[in-house]
Design an enzyme around this catalytic site. Structure first.
Site, PDB file in Angstrom:
ATOM      1  N   ASP A 254     -14.956  -0.935  10.034  1.00 48.31           N
ATOM      2  CA  ASP A 254     -15.774  -1.354   8.898  1.00 48.31           C
ATOM      3  C   ASP A 254     -16.885  -2.254   9.416  1.00 48.31           C
ATOM      4  O   ASP A 254     -16.624  -3.228  10.147  1.00 48.31           O
ATOM      5  CB  ASP A 254     -14.913  -2.075   7.867  1.00 48.31           C
TER       6      ASP A 254
ATOM      7  N   GLY B 226      -6.883   5.645   5.647  1.00 48.74           N
ATOM      8  CA  GLY B 226      -6.376   6.424   4.524  1.00 48.74           C
ATOM      9  C   GLY B 226      -6.938   7.839   4.537  1.00 48.74           C
ATOM     10  O   GLY B 226      -8.030   8.096   5.037  1.00 48.74           O
TER      11      GLY B 226
ATOM     12  N   GLU C  54       0.809  -1.212   0.000  1.00 49.51           N
ATOM     13  CA  GLU C  54       0.000   0.000   0.000  1.00 49.51           C
ATOM     14  C   GLU C  54       0.847   1.269   0.000  1.00 49.51           C
ATOM     15  O   GLU C  54       0.406   2.329   0.428  1.00 49.51           O
ATOM     16  CB  GLU C  54      -0.948  -0.019   1.199  1.00 49.51           C
TER      17      GLU C  54
ATOM     18  N   TYR D  93      -9.694   2.968  -4.489  1.00 52.97           N
ATOM     19  CA  TYR D  93      -8.736   4.014  -4.824  1.00 52.97           C
ATOM     20  C   TYR D  93      -8.838   4.533  -6.249  1.00 52.97           C
ATOM     21  O   TYR D  93      -7.965   5.275  -6.694  1.00 52.97           O
ATOM     22  CB  TYR D  93      -7.314   3.509  -4.535  1.00 52.97           C
TER      23      TYR D  93
END
Length: 311
Positions: free
Chosen positions: A260, A279, A13, A219
């Site tokens: 989540d 992020g 990542e 993304y």
């Protein structure tokens, strides 16, 4: 104090980490703060030692940034930093540990099995497929125990798909988790600490155009629609926020986390996984929650830096 934003590293990542780091750095500079940006390299320890009153914001994703190793080094060096300490970060990054801890605390979490690659290789896939199916049922979710951004994660609808999904998960680490697939509305809840304590921000509902919230959907601009706050009844939104706050506390996290969650057809929120280094890119979930709560990215991180500086 000087704020040092560290991003990059060598995980899968890396690119996402660099994008997150640049965005946070610019947001802080826009607020008038002195910011130094650095990758993880041989010069980093010398940099930390050369700066007066440094406070670090690790924007590292994946193993190095989320498994507690880097925060442990910062602790040894005596450098204050934003984010969770090493032990809680390590436990949260490992899905086989985090889900077990959350479930043990009486919170809703999927039934799960952890399967090391060595066992998979030695026993053979076919010998354990029937037992897994009988215990958990299909569909299942297979993912690496220690990875982020949905890398190596696969939905499995039948026994013949399970071996391939496990091979994909093992590409990212030696341990895979196989868990009950929860059907429902996927939301992400960011928990933020400020001077008044913890608060859960508005849940972000995730609607990927492909139907799967995988790496590309996360993304790639336009690949996923995000709705904030999620279009769920108020009681379900509050239940999701309460689950995120409870998971944050159970896992011993601090400053900032993202949980989540899937809200099932009965309105019950289920813990899916926790994230200690959310992020901060243009398509990331936490900044959307900040915006929905009327918070500015630069102000949020300036506040977290102040908390970290106080210890």
């Amino acid at each position: 104090m000087t704020i040092i934003v560290i991003s990059g590293g060598l995980s899968h990542e890396r690119d996402v980490s660099i994008r997150s780091g640049r965005r946070v750095s610019q947001a802080l500079r826009d607020k008038g703060h002195d910011v130094v940006e650095s990758d993880v390299n041989a010069d980093l320890v010398a940099l930390l030692g050369s700066v007066e009153d440094p406070v670090v914001i690790p924007m590292l994703h994946g193993g190095l940034g989320e498994d507690g190793a880097f925060s442990e080094v910062l602790g040894v060096l005596g450098v204050p930093f934003v984010g969770s300490r090493s032990g809680p970060a390590r436990a949260t990054f490992d899905k086989s540990i985090a889900t077990t801890a959350v479930h043990a605390a009486g919170l809703a979490a999927p039934r799960q099995l952890a399967l090391p690659h060595d066992i998979f290789r030695e026993l053979g896939a076919q010998s354990i497929m029937t037992a897994i199916g009988e215990q958990l049922g299909y569909p299942l979710m297979v993912k690496p125990s220690r990875s982020g951004s949905a890398l190596g994660a696969t939905k499995v609808s039948s026994a013949d798909e399970l071996p391939g999904a496990l091979v994909g998960a093992y590409a990212y680490g030696p341990m895979a988790v196989i868990e009950q697939f929860i059907t429902g509305t996927e939301v992400a809840v960011t928990v933020l600490e400020d001077a008044d304590g913890l608060r859960a921000l508005p849940p972000v509902e995730i609607r990927p155009s492909s139907g799967v919230y995988d790496y590309e959907a996360r993304y790639t601009a336009g690949a996923t629609r995000f709705v904030t706050p999620a279009e769920l009844p108020t009681a379900q939104l509050e239940a999701a926020k309460n689950l995120a706050l409870a998971a944050h506390r159970v896992l011993g996290l601090r400053h900032l986390s993202r949980t989540d969650i899937i809200v099932d057809g009965d309105g019950t929120p289920w813990f899916i996984e926790g994230n200690v280094a959310p992020g901060m890119t243009e398509t990331s979930l936490a900044p959307l929650a900040f915006e929905a709560a009327g918070l500015d990215l630069g102000d949020v991180f300036a506040g977290l830096v102040a908390l970290a500086g106080r210890g």
